[in-house]
Design a protein around this motif. Sequence first.
Motif, PDB file in Angstrom:
ATOM      1  N   ALA A   1      43.031  42.431  37.101  1.00 12.83           N
ATOM      2  CA  ALA A   1      42.946  43.799  37.606  1.00 12.83           C
ATOM      3  C   ALA A   1      44.337  44.330  37.913  1.00 12.83           C
ATOM      4  O   ALA A   1      45.179  43.618  38.458  1.00 12.83           O
TER       5      ALA A   1
ATOM      6  N   LEU B   1      35.158  44.096  41.258  1.00  7.86           N
ATOM      7  CA  LEU B   1      36.378  43.398  40.855  1.00  7.86           C
ATOM      8  C   LEU B   1      36.012  42.083  40.164  1.00  7.86           C
ATOM      9  O   LEU B   1      36.524  41.776  39.081  1.00  7.86           O
TER      10      LEU B   1
ATOM     11  N   PHE C   1      41.414  47.393  33.871  1.00  9.64           N
ATOM     12  CA  PHE C   1      41.402  46.076  33.229  1.00  9.64           C
ATOM     13  C   PHE C   1      41.794  46.248  31.775  1.00  9.64           C
ATOM     14  O   PHE C   1      41.158  47.000  31.042  1.00  9.64           O
TER      15      PHE C   1
END
Length: 141
Positions: free
Chosen positions: A45, A34, A55
């Motif tokens: 995200a 992440l 993304f």
Amino acid sequence: MPYELKTKETDNSVTQFIEAVENPKKREDAYKLLDIFTEVTGYEAKMWGTSIIGFGSYHYRYRSGHEGDAPLVGFSPRKANISLYLAPGEPGREVLLQKFGKHKTGKACVYINKIANIDVVVLKQLIRDSVVFLRKMYPES
């Protein structure tokens, strides 16, 4: 009846999804990914469908007339392994994958078991290259 996309951007919480990952090591790797994907892409995200953390996005249209939206890049911490969604067809991908570390490839995904098995510098380049490639392929997105 037009084809209905299963994987759409949702308002589901990325953090809640990661917290629900049973394996603690996989959960830890999901948080690391992440951070990496967010840092490299500059995008927030978002959940796509029930299990993909994506993304950015682009709109594609195939010659068949089928069209839809998809994340530029993303990943999913699945039970068997972690799926990385990187642009298939990106010209430098195969060369970079040779330096990437332990992985398997599918039609559109690269599968890893854990971050410790891969070169994060190469991952960052794969992410950057995928975003650039898809932005060129689908400039109107």
